[in-house]
Enzyme design. Structure first.
Site, PDB file in Angstrom:
ATOM      1  N   ASN A 289       0.827  -1.212   0.000  1.00  0.00           N
ATOM      2  CA  ASN A 289       0.000   0.000   0.000  1.00  0.00           C
ATOM      3  C   ASN A 289       0.854   1.252   0.000  1.00  0.00           C
ATOM      4  O   ASN A 289       1.932   1.295   0.586  1.00  0.00           O
ATOM      5  CB  ASN A 289      -1.031   0.004   1.140  1.00  0.00           C
ATOM      6  CG  ASN A 289      -0.469  -0.208   2.521  1.00  0.00           C
ATOM      7  OD1 ASN A 289       0.533  -0.904   2.704  1.00  0.00           O
ATOM      8  ND2 ASN A 289      -1.094   0.374   3.515  1.00  0.00           N
TER       9      ASN A 289
ATOM     10  N   CYS B 238      -4.319   0.747  -2.310  1.00  0.00           N
ATOM     11  CA  CYS B 238      -4.136  -0.521  -1.590  1.00  0.00           C
ATOM     12  C   CYS B 238      -3.078  -1.394  -2.269  1.00  0.00           C
ATOM     13  O   CYS B 238      -2.878  -1.319  -3.494  1.00  0.00           O
ATOM     14  CB  CYS B 238      -5.437  -1.314  -1.575  1.00  0.00           C
ATOM     15  SG  CYS B 238      -6.777  -0.569  -0.655  1.00  0.00           S
TER      16      CYS B 238
ATOM     17  N   GLU C 175      -3.203  -4.529  -3.023  1.00  0.00           N
ATOM     18  CA  GLU C 175      -3.724  -5.447  -4.046  1.00  0.00           C
ATOM     19  C   GLU C 175      -3.785  -4.773  -5.407  1.00  0.00           C
ATOM     20  O   GLU C 175      -3.490  -5.370  -6.438  1.00  0.00           O
ATOM     21  CB  GLU C 175      -5.135  -5.934  -3.673  1.00  0.00           C
ATOM     22  CG  GLU C 175      -5.211  -6.749  -2.392  1.00  0.00           C
ATOM     23  CD  GLU C 175      -5.461  -5.914  -1.149  1.00  0.00           C
ATOM     24  OE1 GLU C 175      -4.943  -4.773  -1.067  1.00  0.00           O
ATOM     25  OE2 GLU C 175      -6.168  -6.388  -0.253  1.00  0.00           O
TER      26      GLU C 175
ATOM     27  N   CYS D 152     -10.476  -4.729   0.302  1.00  0.00           N
ATOM     28  CA  CYS D 152     -11.604  -3.791   0.223  1.00  0.00           C
ATOM     29  C   CYS D 152     -12.414  -4.046  -1.052  1.00  0.00           C
ATOM     30  O   CYS D 152     -11.973  -4.760  -1.965  1.00  0.00           O
ATOM     31  CB  CYS D 152     -11.105  -2.350   0.281  1.00  0.00           C
ATOM     32  SG  CYS D 152     -10.454  -1.748  -1.290  1.00  0.00           S
TER      33      CYS D 152
END
Ligand code: THU
Length: 153
Positions: free
Chosen positions: A53, A64, A66, A103
């Protein structure tokens, strides 16, 4: 979803991918939340692409782990499907004892690549301690999903 009671129970290739995610988490730029997240994507060509992140003084500008990993992977290897993503996090105040939960925006972004290649992306979610969740696809994390089929042709 399969639940492993601890990292020790994981198959060795899962543990390896999680180690890449751990190393990425340690490189996070989490200046404001101090919550460090790492993601590691195993590509269909065997490469591993990681992300951590990235925060910003203008909070919404951050991203983020990901999505950092997914965008880097797709930029480096636009024609290569993702096989698996491992995600973990470091809470510097007290160890995270449950798997981190991606998220909604990250689920949507990962779903896009799953759809693009028609190839399920397995998901491995871990904390610093405790159980590890293994999911067969991103779709299982995002029911009733918005997808490109809704858009005008
Ligand atoms: N964060 C991630 O990178 N991935 C997640 O799955 C959850 C949250 C980041 C965003 C922000 O930098 C920090 O964690 C706190 O929300």
């Amino acid at each position: 979803m399969r639940v492993y009671d601890s990292r020790e129970e994981l198959p060795v290739d899962f543990r390896d991918l999680l180690r890449h995610a751990d190393e990425a988490a340690a490189r996070a730029y989490a200046e404001y939340s101090h919550f460090q997240v790492g993601a590691a994507i195993l590509m269909n060509n065997g490469m591993v692409v990681t992300g951590a992140n990235q925060e910003n003084a203008v909070y919404p500008c951050g991203l983020c782990a990901e999505r950092v990993a997914a965008f880097a992977a797709s930029s480096a290897y636009p024609e290569v499907p993702f096989n698996m993503i491992a995600v973990t996090a470091i809470n510097p105040v007290e160890p995270l004892r449950e798997p981190v939960a991606p998220c909604g925006s990250c689920r949507q972004v990962l779903f896009e690549y799953e759809q693009k290649f028609g190839h399920p992306i397995e998901v491995l979610l871990a904390g610093q301690q405790g159980p590890v969740y293994h999911l067969q696809s991103v779709a299982t994390l995002l029911p009733y999903t918005f997808h490109a089929g809704f858009l005008p042709k």
